[in-house]
Design a protein around this motif. Structure first.
Motif, short mmCIF file in Angstrom:
data_model
loop_
_atom_site.label_atom_id
_atom_site.label_comp_id
_atom_site.label_asym_id
_atom_site.label_seq_id
_atom_site.Cartn_x
_atom_site.Cartn_y
_atom_site.Cartn_z
N ALA A 1 0.82 -1.21 0.00
CA ALA A 1 0.00 0.00 0.00
C ALA A 1 0.86 1.25 0.00
N LEU A 2 2.04 1.17 0.63
CA LEU A 2 2.85 2.38 0.82
C LEU A 2 3.87 2.60 -0.30
N LEU A 3 4.16 1.54 -1.05
CA LEU A 3 5.20 1.66 -2.08
C LEU A 3 4.96 2.82 -3.05
N PRO A 4 3.71 3.01 -3.54
CA PRO A 4 3.49 4.13 -4.47
C PRO A 4 3.85 5.49 -3.86
N TYR A 5 3.70 5.60 -2.54
CA TYR A 5 4.05 6.86 -1.87
C TYR A 5 5.55 7.15 -2.04
N THR A 6 6.38 6.15 -1.75
CA THR A 6 7.82 6.34 -1.92
C THR A 6 8.16 6.62 -3.37
N GLN A 7 7.53 5.85 -4.25
CA GLN A 7 7.86 5.99 -5.67
C GLN A 7 7.56 7.40 -6.16
N GLU A 8 6.46 7.97 -5.64
CA GLU A 8 6.07 9.28 -6.13
C GLU A 8 6.85 10.40 -5.45
N ARG A 9 7.09 10.28 -4.14
CA ARG A 9 7.62 11.41 -3.39
C ARG A 9 9.13 11.45 -3.27
N TYR A 10 9.79 10.30 -3.21
CA TYR A 10 11.21 10.34 -2.86
C TYR A 10 12.01 11.15 -3.87
N PHE A 11 11.81 10.84 -5.12
CA PHE A 11 12.60 11.53 -6.12
C PHE A 11 12.15 12.97 -6.30
N ALA A 12 10.83 13.20 -6.20
CA ALA A 12 10.30 14.56 -6.33
C ALA A 12 10.92 15.46 -5.26
N ASN A 13 10.96 14.96 -4.03
CA ASN A 13 11.55 15.74 -2.95
C ASN A 13 13.04 15.93 -3.17
N HIS A 14 13.68 14.84 -3.58
CA HIS A 14 15.13 14.90 -3.72
C HIS A 14 15.55 15.95 -4.75
N LYS A 15 14.77 16.03 -5.80
CA LYS A 15 15.04 16.97 -6.88
C LYS A 15 15.06 18.41 -6.33
N VAL A 16 13.99 18.77 -5.61
CA VAL A 16 13.88 20.13 -5.09
C VAL A 16 14.97 20.39 -4.05
N MET A 17 15.19 19.38 -3.19
CA MET A 17 16.17 19.56 -2.13
C MET A 17 17.56 19.77 -2.69
N THR A 18 17.91 18.96 -3.68
CA THR A 18 19.25 19.06 -4.26
C THR A 18 19.42 20.39 -4.97
N ALA A 19 18.37 20.81 -5.67
CA ALA A 19 18.45 22.08 -6.38
C ALA A 19 18.74 23.21 -5.39
N CYS A 20 18.01 23.21 -4.26
CA CYS A 20 18.21 24.27 -3.27
C CYS A 20 19.61 24.20 -2.69
N ASP A 21 20.08 22.98 -2.43
CA ASP A 21 21.40 22.81 -1.86
C ASP A 21 22.48 23.31 -2.82
N LYS A 22 22.31 22.95 -4.10
CA LYS A 22 23.30 23.36 -5.10
C LYS A 22 23.30 24.88 -5.24
N LEU A 23 22.12 25.48 -5.24
CA LEU A 23 22.04 26.93 -5.36
C LEU A 23 22.75 27.59 -4.19
N HIS A 24 22.49 27.05 -3.00
CA HIS A 24 23.13 27.61 -1.81
C HIS A 24 24.64 27.60 -1.97
N LYS A 25 25.16 26.48 -2.48
CA LYS A 25 26.62 26.37 -2.62
C LYS A 25 27.13 27.26 -3.74
N LEU A 26 26.38 27.27 -4.84
CA LEU A 26 26.81 28.06 -6.00
C LEU A 26 26.97 29.53 -5.61
N TYR A 27 26.02 30.04 -4.80
CA TYR A 27 26.04 31.46 -4.50
C TYR A 27 26.96 31.81 -3.35
N SER A 28 27.57 30.80 -2.74
CA SER A 28 28.50 31.14 -1.67
C SER A 28 29.89 31.46 -2.25
N PHE A 29 30.07 31.24 -3.57
CA PHE A 29 31.36 31.56 -4.18
C PHE A 29 31.46 33.04 -4.51
#
Lengths: 589, 289
Positions: free
Chosen positions: A458-486
């Motif tokens: 029952a829960l597998l579709p939740y992981t399949q839908e959310r894990y990568f979606a969240n990871h995408k946004v999180m990584t983008a924010c993290d990369k931006l944070h690092k990019l602009y610290s230079f």
């Protein structure tokens, strides 16, 4: 004291009765401390994510009638429910709710319970580089949103949202709220059994599905033995509620969010009302501490300077504050005024320009025509709301999985328990609400098909839908944070070019904004018995192909041929499915 | 607890001794959702989707009332028999939707696992029971069922026609028979035996036997001829373009999507969709007017 027993509530004798949902629900209810109360869903955590999940489940009649749902919270939720404050003061914890999040809240009936007077639309965003001043602007009307007047997002106090959700929960009466109760421990009596949540009031809840909406240090995650990876940024977020004069009739109203990417971290100005806005300033930990130690008027001057002065002057001002703090003699308001005045003179800032902070000490008596560049930067902050200055550490965290397995089976994580993110894009709460919307949908799908809502299936579709979606946004924010610290010139040049180029391409910009959730595209409920299911399944299948494709960029070149083939085949079936569905629908009519 | 001894079961005409021994060895793994039976776990929601869909359709056809798809009581009060229930994957789901379910299996250890698992969920004890017996034995008792399900069983029995007639006779007039099985095609061999068992080893080798697979057309053919003892009408009376009419019987393909490890219920008549796993539904004719 609680005793470990594997027995079920044995006073239940419903086999003698005609089976109905109501009798089933009633007979499972137990109030004694020694026997655990059985629930289908136990949500740990009464923050926005936990309350939103409880509301989403409780708002669906089919779930309210079949599931026993409990929410456990350590603090006193009646304080949140009865929260009230004057219209002229705002809580310092605010979130920008995207249109997707708003649509979800509207869907479950919670948006009506939120005091709309206390929220403000963001119709435009101005984002610029602290070193090169390269700028990108987003506006709701520009990218052709259906209701551009509603803006791209709405700034909402977290407490306003939580209060709204609690009001809804009181109305629907489908969720058992256990507040002022801390989770003492979570145990399991063996493989396949349901987790037991022991509260410090001696109550024990037995959960078919245990939801961790319990934040960064989630006890549910600890029980489920799900590890988390991440790091603390060496930055703190300084928040405050700011007062400023209203925009004049010659300017756009105070509905523009401003964000300047400084090498120490981004500073954001988020509009709450015509004369009040919220500050989120991420900066190095020592600077944050020094800023907080200053008197409020000094901090207000620093906020104005941080949106206006070049980086070199800001560095000087940080050093002045740090130095005076280390000497134990805090910089005074007049000293700061003189420092900033001198920096402005040395940069040849025109006193009539919006970049000048002279109006801070000599407010114009009659409103005149504003300077031509007044919309480029936020209004001049005049003072801070009493007691509204606070700070919190910034982290990046993502758990290894969202679903517990083995001994930690029947657990699932949502919101901050699963991920914490840099606040620069204001996406933290939106990701949490995205989790909640998806999990509620998965639970409903399982219930209508007779599934066990605590099962991996029952829960597998939740992981399949959310894990990568969240990871995408999180990584983008993290990369931006690092990019602009230079501050190195080639990097500044390259990122500035990038920003300016993106600013020129409306379609790219629109695409960027879509992923930030501005456009409400509600997920179809897949419970339509007469064939609607197949279509959603195909959508998910197609989305899955895209996700896998994107996730494996390293091997994409090799795999694209195979994936393209598979996608082609599935699309053909998907098309047949939707055609068939339409035919069915016609027949039904 | 009365338990039918194994030798009696093996004496009945359709139960295959080596098949039962095979599944008994694997019985402990029934509820490992990521293990040996992961394919069945992920198939379960789709089987239930098909069952719900057929009930919604037949209700609409007969009484012109639309079933509210968000309601969970679609099977409320119906007597359902799950033949070859294994660990009880389908039986539990049927019971949660309100049916009075009896799950039977020729493997004693399967029944033990199913009973144990159901005992972990107190909401199930009132309307779900399991029995170690065979369909043939039940035929000697008077009880008949509104619905008989037998999922992924037909390809494991010895005498499929005898098995089908046994299932059919256990159904009340106007009752429903739901089957799922695997077609006898090169594709099915490639996917279910070569890939799943030999190459990827997702399923224990020897689980499936190619020659026992049954094509959808053979099932349709069987029910075109088949007549209940008390009724002279065949179960499938009309065929158009190789397919039975939707009110009498239906075949739907099940397609596995390995990227999301889930199954898809292929639309009616989708080309090639029934060449491997498929679902079959047929309805017993009502009483003669």
């Amino acid at each position: 004291m609680w005793r470990a027993t594997g027995t079920r509530t044995s006073h239940c004798s419903s086999h003698l009765r005609v089976f109905t949902h109501h009798s089933r629900k009633r007979c499972r209810y137990s109030t004694s401390a020694s026997k655990p109360d059985e629930y289908d869903v136990v949500i740990v955590g009464g923050g926005p994510a936990g309350l939103a999940l409880a509301s989403a489940l409780g708002s669906k009649q089919a779930l309210r009638e079949t599931l026993r749902i409990a929410l456990v919270e350590a603090s006193d939720l009646s304080k949140v429910h009865d929260w009230s404050t004057s219209p002229n003061t705002f809580s310092n914890r605010v979130s920008s709710l995207t249109n997707v999040s708003q649509a979800f809240l509207r869907d479950i009936g919670a948006w009506n319970e939120v005091d709309r007077e206390r929220t403000a639309p963001i119709e435009e965003m101005q984002v610029w580089d602290g070193i090169s001043d390269a700028r990108i602007s987003f506006s709701a009307s520009e990218i052709g949103l259906e209701h551009s007047e509603k803006g791209m997002a709405r700034l909402t106090e977290n407490l306003n949202l939580q209060r709204g959700l609690l009001r809804l929960l009181h109305k629907i009466q489908g969720v058992h709220i256990v507040d002022k109760s801390k989770v003492h421990s979570i145990t399991s009596t063996g493989p396949g059994t349901w987790p037991l949540v022991h509260l410090d009031n001696n109550q024990t809840l037995k959960a078919r599905l245990l939801v961790g909406a319990d934040g960064l240090n989630s006890p549910v995650r600890t029980f489920a033995q799900i590890s988390s990876f991440g790091w603390a940024y060496d930055t703190q977020g300084v928040v405050a509620t700011m007062h400023h004069p209203p925009r004049s009739v010659f300017e756009n109203p105070n509905t523009t969010a401003y964000q300047r990417f400084l090498p120490t971290g981004p500073i954001a100005f988020l509009p709450l009302s015509p004369t009040m806005s919220s500050l989120v300033w991420s900066t190095k930990t020592p600077i944050a501490a020094a800023l907080k130690a200053c008197e409020p008027s000094v901090l207000a001057r620093m906020i104005n300077a941080a949106f206006r002065l070049p980086e070199v002057s800001l560095q000087y001002l940080y050093n002045r504050i740090l130095e005076s703090q280390s000497l134990g003699k805090l910089i005074t308001d007049s000293e700061m005024r003189d420092e900033i005045r001198w920096r402005e003179q040395s940069h040849a800032v025109d006193p009539n320009s919006a970049y000048s902070s002279s109006a801070f000490d000599a407010p114009p008596t009659t409103p005149g025509i504003p300077p031509s560049d007044s919309q480029m930067i936020p209004p001049l902050v005049t003072s801070l709301q009493n007691g509204s200055v606070a700070s919190f550490p910034l982290r990046f965290n993502h758990t290894e999985a969202y679903i517990g397995e083995g001994k930690g089976a029947r657990t699932v994580l949502v919101g901050d328990a699963a991920h914490t993110i840099h606040p620069m894009a204001g996406q933290g709460l939106n990701l949490g609400l995205g989790d909640v919307e998806c999990l509620a949908r998965c639970i409903e799908d399982a219930v209508v098909s007779g599934g066990d809502v605590g099962s991996y299936t029952a829960l597998l579709p939740y992981t399949q839908e959310r894990y990568f979606a969240n990871h995408k946004v999180m990584t983008a924010c993290d990369k931006l944070h690092k990019l602009y610290s230079f501050t190195a010139e080639p990097i500044v040049w390259a990122r500035s070019m990038g920003l300016e180029v993106v600013n020129e391409f409306d379609s790219v910009k629109a695409a960027l904004m879509m992923t930030a959730g501005s456009n409400p595209r509600m997920h179809r409920s897949s419970t339509n018995i007469n064939g609607g299911v197949s279509r959603t399944v195909f959508d998910v299948a197609a989305a899955g192909l895209q996700k896998v494709d994107a996730a494996n960029s390293a091997v994409r070149a090799i795999r694209s041929g195979i994936l393209g083939f598979a996608a082609g085949g599935l699309q053909a079936i998907a098309k047949a499915a939707s055609d068939a569905r339409e035919k069915d629908a016609n027949k039904m009519d | 607890m009365t338990m039918v001894p194994s030798r009696v079961l093996l004496g009945s005409s359709t139960v295959n001794a080596s098949e039962i021994a095979h599944f008994s060895r694997l019985s402990a793994q029934w509820w490992d959702e990521r293990g040996e039976f992961s394919f069945l776990h992920s198939m379960n929601p789709i089987r239930m989707q098909f069952i719900r869909q057929k009930f919604a359709e037949t209700t609409l056809d007969e009484s012109e009332t639309k079933i509210d798809s968000t309601k969970t009581g679609v099977l409320m009060g119906l007597d359902v028999l799950d033949v070859g229930c294994g660990g009880g994957l389908l039986s539990e789901s049927l019971a949660r939707l309100g049916a009075r379910v009896l799950g039977i299996d020729a493997s004693e250890s399967n029944i033990a696992i199913a009973k144990h698992h159901a005992s972990l969920d107190s909401t199930l004890n009132s309307n779900l029971s399991y029995k170690h017996t065979s369909a043939e034995v039940l035929l000697n008792r008077p009880k008949r069922f509104d619905v008989v399900c037998s999922m992924e069983v037909l390809e494991h029995v010895d005498n499929p026609t005898a098995f089908l007639s046994t299932c059919a006779e256990l159904i009340k007039p106007s009752g429903h028979l739901f089957l799922s099985t695997i077609s006898r095609t090169p594709l099915a061999y490639l996917l279910t035996i070569f890939l799943a068992e030999k190459a990827l080893r997702k399923v224990t080798e020897g689980t499936h036997t190619y020659s026992k697979y049954i094509k959808p057309s053979e099932l349709i053919e069987y029910f075109r001829e088949y007549r209940s003892l008390d009724n002279s009408r065949p179960w499938i009376s009309r065929i158009s373009g190789d397919l039975p009419t939707r009110t009498e019987a239906e075949v739907r393909g099940l397609v596995y999507n390995p990227l999301q490890s889930n199954w898809i219920l292929a639309p009616r008549g989708a080309w090639g969709a029934t060449d491997c796993n498929y679902l079959f539904w047929v309805r017993k004719p009502g009483p003669v007017q």
